[in-house]
Each structure stands twice: as structure tokens, then as C-alpha cells.
Design a protein around this motif. Structure first.
Motif, PDB file in Angstrom:
ATOM      1  N   ARG A 193      42.610  44.764  44.319  1.00  0.00           N
ATOM      2  CA  ARG A 193      41.673  43.988  44.066  1.00  0.00           C
ATOM      3  C   ARG A 193      41.395  43.721  42.349  1.00  0.00           C
TER       4      ARG A 193
ATOM      5  N   THR B 225      44.308  41.960  40.987  1.00  0.00           N
ATOM      6  CA  THR B 225      44.441  40.582  41.079  1.00  0.00           C
ATOM      7  C   THR B 225      43.049  40.031  40.290  1.00  0.00           C
TER       8      THR B 225
ATOM      9  N   ARG C  58      44.780  40.004  36.652  1.00  0.00           N
ATOM     10  CA  ARG C  58      45.706  38.933  36.548  1.00  0.00           C
ATOM     11  C   ARG C  58      44.889  37.744  36.326  1.00  0.00           C
TER      12      ARG C  58
END
Length: 99
Positions: free
Chosen positions: A8, A11, A14
Motif C-alpha cells: 500500500r 502504491t 507511485r
């Protein structure tokens, strides 16, 4: 200083790279590709449960860009002390200063 980060965090980092604020994008243009005396910076790096705006591991330097939500923020001071204990130096700029 590579560490396995929770999916997480990776992510979220990103997504933050993809949807950079105008101040982040402007500073990144000045830091990327070793343009600052050859130092290599990375942006939106998950580390120790935090996401660092910009970090240069060879110089042990963290650069954070702050909006108004960071004014007098205790969590930022705790975070800075955490990384200081690891040997990093953190410098902070207001978004307006970069723009």
C-alpha cells in the motif's frame, strides 16, 4: 538502503509521483537526473512507514515540500527526528517558495 515496503505504501508513492503537485513537479525538474552537482535524487520514496518527497541517499538528505496542512505539524517533527536519528538531514520548503 533498500527495504521491503508494504504494497500500500508503494502504491501510494507511485500515485503521488503520477499526480505531483505543481511545486513537486517544478522542484523535480531541478533535481532529476543528477542535475544538482551530480547528486541522484529519488522522489516519493516509501521508507520506514513514511513517504519522502525527495531523497538523496548518497548525501543522506531529505527534501520535503509543505503546503499549509503542515504548519505547526507535530507528526512532521516526529518524522524529522526519526530520520535524523538514522543520520539524515531534512530540509523543508513551503510550496510557495518553490513556485
Amino acid at each position: 538502503m533498500r527495504q521491503r515496503q508494504p504494497p500500500r505504501h508503494r502504491t501510494f508513492a507511485r500515485a503521488m509521483r503520477r499526480d505531483a503537485t505543481p511545486a513537486d513537479a517544478k522542484l523535480w525538474q531541478a533535481l532529476r537526473a543528477g542535475q544538482l552537482d551530480g547528486f541522484k535524487f529519488k522522489r516519493q520514496v516509501p521508507l520506514d512507514g513514511y513517504i519522502l518527497d525527495f531523497v538523496c541517499f548518497e548525501a543522506w538528505l531529505i527534501i520535503e515540500l509543505d503546503g499549509s496542512q503542515h504548519a505547526e505539524n507535530l507528526r512532521d517533527r516526529v518524522r524529522d527526528r526519526h530520520f535524523e536519528a538514522l543520520g539524515f538531514r531534512t530540509i523543508r520548503f513551503w510550496n510557495d517558495e518553490v513556485l
